[in-house]
Design a protein around this motif. Structure first.
Motif, mmCIF file in Angstrom:
data_model
loop_
_atom_site.group_PDB
_atom_site.id
_atom_site.type_symbol
_atom_site.label_atom_id
_atom_site.label_comp_id
_atom_site.label_asym_id
_atom_site.label_seq_id
_atom_site.Cartn_x
_atom_site.Cartn_y
_atom_site.Cartn_z
ATOM 1 N N ALA A 1 4.796 20.066 -116.360
ATOM 2 C CA ALA A 1 6.112 20.502 -115.877
ATOM 3 C C ALA A 1 6.496 19.774 -114.604
ATOM 4 O O ALA A 1 7.664 19.445 -114.402
ATOM 5 N N TYR A 2 5.508 19.495 -113.752
ATOM 6 C CA TYR A 2 5.797 18.779 -112.508
ATOM 7 C C TYR A 2 6.214 17.346 -112.792
ATOM 8 O O TYR A 2 7.140 16.832 -112.187
ATOM 9 N N GLY A 3 5.563 16.707 -113.700
ATOM 10 C CA GLY A 3 5.833 15.300 -113.979
ATOM 11 C C GLY A 3 7.122 15.057 -114.736
ATOM 12 O O GLY A 3 7.911 14.199 -114.378
ATOM 13 N N GLN A 4 7.351 15.807 -115.806
ATOM 14 C CA GLN A 4 8.511 15.624 -116.670
ATOM 15 C C GLN A 4 8.697 14.158 -117.063
ATOM 16 O O GLN A 4 9.806 13.654 -117.151
ATOM 17 N N PHE A 5 7.608 13.498 -117.283
ATOM 18 C CA PHE A 5 7.626 12.110 -117.718
ATOM 19 C C PHE A 5 7.533 12.122 -119.239
ATOM 20 O O PHE A 5 6.896 12.996 -119.814
ATOM 21 N N VAL B 1 0.208 11.449 -116.314
ATOM 22 C CA VAL B 1 0.042 11.274 -117.762
ATOM 23 C C VAL B 1 -1.414 11.472 -118.141
ATOM 24 O O VAL B 1 -1.738 12.220 -119.062
ATOM 25 N N GLY B 2 -2.307 10.808 -117.417
ATOM 26 C CA GLY B 2 -3.727 10.909 -117.735
ATOM 27 C C GLY B 2 -4.271 12.313 -117.585
ATOM 28 O O GLY B 2 -4.958 12.826 -118.473
ATOM 29 N N VAL B 3 -3.954 12.964 -116.464
ATOM 30 C CA VAL B 3 -4.467 14.310 -116.206
ATOM 31 C C VAL B 3 -3.924 15.295 -117.233
ATOM 32 O O VAL B 3 -4.669 16.119 -117.785
ATOM 33 N N SER C 1 -7.846 28.582 -121.514
ATOM 34 C CA SER C 1 -6.652 29.126 -120.858
ATOM 35 C C SER C 1 -6.426 28.489 -119.489
ATOM 36 O O SER C 1 -5.284 28.194 -119.125
ATOM 37 N N TRP C 2 -7.491 28.259 -118.708
ATOM 38 C CA TRP C 2 -7.312 27.634 -117.387
ATOM 39 C C TRP C 2 -6.896 26.174 -117.491
ATOM 40 O O TRP C 2 -6.005 25.726 -116.774
ATOM 41 N N SER C 3 -7.535 25.427 -118.389
ATOM 42 C CA SER C 3 -7.133 24.023 -118.545
ATOM 43 C C SER C 3 -5.722 23.938 -119.115
ATOM 44 O O SER C 3 -4.948 23.045 -118.750
ATOM 45 N N GLY C 4 -5.369 24.880 -119.989
ATOM 46 C CA GLY C 4 -4.003 24.905 -120.505
ATOM 47 C C GLY C 4 -2.981 25.212 -119.436
ATOM 48 O O GLY C 4 -1.926 24.586 -119.362
ATOM 49 N N LEU C 5 -3.303 26.166 -118.572
ATOM 50 C CA LEU C 5 -2.382 26.523 -117.493
ATOM 51 C C LEU C 5 -2.180 25.362 -116.523
ATOM 52 O O LEU C 5 -1.051 25.033 -116.154
ATOM 53 N N ILE C 6 -3.276 24.712 -116.137
ATOM 54 C CA ILE C 6 -3.167 23.569 -115.218
ATOM 55 C C ILE C 6 -2.445 22.410 -115.900
ATOM 56 O O ILE C 6 -1.625 21.724 -115.280
ATOM 57 N N GLY C 7 -2.693 22.209 -117.191
ATOM 58 C CA GLY C 7 -1.983 21.171 -117.929
ATOM 59 C C GLY C 7 -0.493 21.438 -118.025
ATOM 60 O O GLY C 7 0.323 20.521 -117.932
ATOM 61 N N ILE C 8 -0.133 22.693 -118.220
ATOM 62 C CA ILE C 8 1.288 23.059 -118.251
ATOM 63 C C ILE C 8 1.941 22.762 -116.904
ATOM 64 O O ILE C 8 3.042 22.214 -116.834
ATOM 65 N N LEU C 9 1.256 23.111 -115.827
ATOM 66 C CA LEU C 9 1.823 22.891 -114.492
ATOM 67 C C LEU C 9 1.966 21.403 -114.163
ATOM 68 O O LEU C 9 2.987 20.990 -113.610
ATOM 69 N N THR C 10 0.949 20.597 -114.492
ATOM 70 C CA THR C 10 1.073 19.159 -114.219
ATOM 71 C C THR C 10 2.130 18.526 -115.109
ATOM 72 O O THR C 10 2.875 17.647 -114.678
ATOM 73 N N HIS D 1 3.463 2.357 -111.291
ATOM 74 C CA HIS D 1 3.858 3.756 -111.156
ATOM 75 C C HIS D 1 2.600 4.619 -111.140
ATOM 76 O O HIS D 1 2.300 5.303 -112.118
ATOM 77 N N PRO D 2 1.854 4.609 -110.029
ATOM 78 C CA PRO D 2 0.556 5.311 -110.012
ATOM 79 C C PRO D 2 0.679 6.827 -110.163
ATOM 80 O O PRO D 2 -0.165 7.443 -110.813
ATOM 81 N N LEU D 3 1.696 7.444 -109.602
ATOM 82 C CA LEU D 3 1.848 8.894 -109.725
ATOM 83 C C LEU D 3 2.100 9.298 -111.173
ATOM 84 O O LEU D 3 1.448 10.199 -111.705
ATOM 85 N N GLN D 4 3.017 8.610 -111.824
ATOM 86 C CA GLN D 4 3.325 8.932 -113.211
ATOM 87 C C GLN D 4 2.127 8.651 -114.118
ATOM 88 O O GLN D 4 1.837 9.435 -115.027
ATOM 89 N N ASP D 5 1.429 7.533 -113.872
ATOM 90 C CA ASP D 5 0.259 7.213 -114.683
ATOM 91 C C ASP D 5 -0.836 8.256 -114.495
ATOM 92 O O ASP D 5 -1.503 8.657 -115.464
#
Length: 96
Positions: free
Chosen positions: A63-67, A28-30, A52-61, A21-25
């Motif tokens: 939320a996109y994954g929902q893993f 998860v890592g990012v 704040s920028w790393s937090g925002l990008i982390g929130i978006l990734t 599962h490369p996308l999910q992995d």
């Protein structure tokens, strides 16, 4: 009663179907890296832009994954983002 001792792979926290599962992995890592980065840098007032920028990008990734494992990174990213916003925000001091 032998079936009672058999694990149920459908309700495992990890992907136990034997397939990659490369996308999910990757998500998860990012998300975890961004969450840790945002969480650690949120402890310092002068690193609010990075936090704040790393937090925002982390929130978006996250939320996109929902893993299931992304929830930890999502929470840490949100914490860092909110503290970064409280310390000066995304552009604090850079744009007048």
């Amino acid at each position: 009663m032998a079936q009672a001792m058999r694990p149920d792979p459908g309700h495992s926290l990890f992907a136990t179907d034997g397939k990659p599962h490369p996308l999910q992995d990757t998500l998860v890592g990012v998300t975890l890296v961004l969450g840790v980065l945002s969480f650690v840098t949120a402890q310092f007032d002068n690193l609010h832009l990075l936090s704040s920028w790393s937090g925002l990008i982390g929130i978006l990734t996250g939320a996109y994954g929902q893993f299931i494992l992304l929830i930890l990174g999502l929470g840490a990213s949100a914490f860092g983002f909110y503290l970064g916003m409280a310390h000066g925000g995304l552009f604090g001091g850079v744009i007048s």
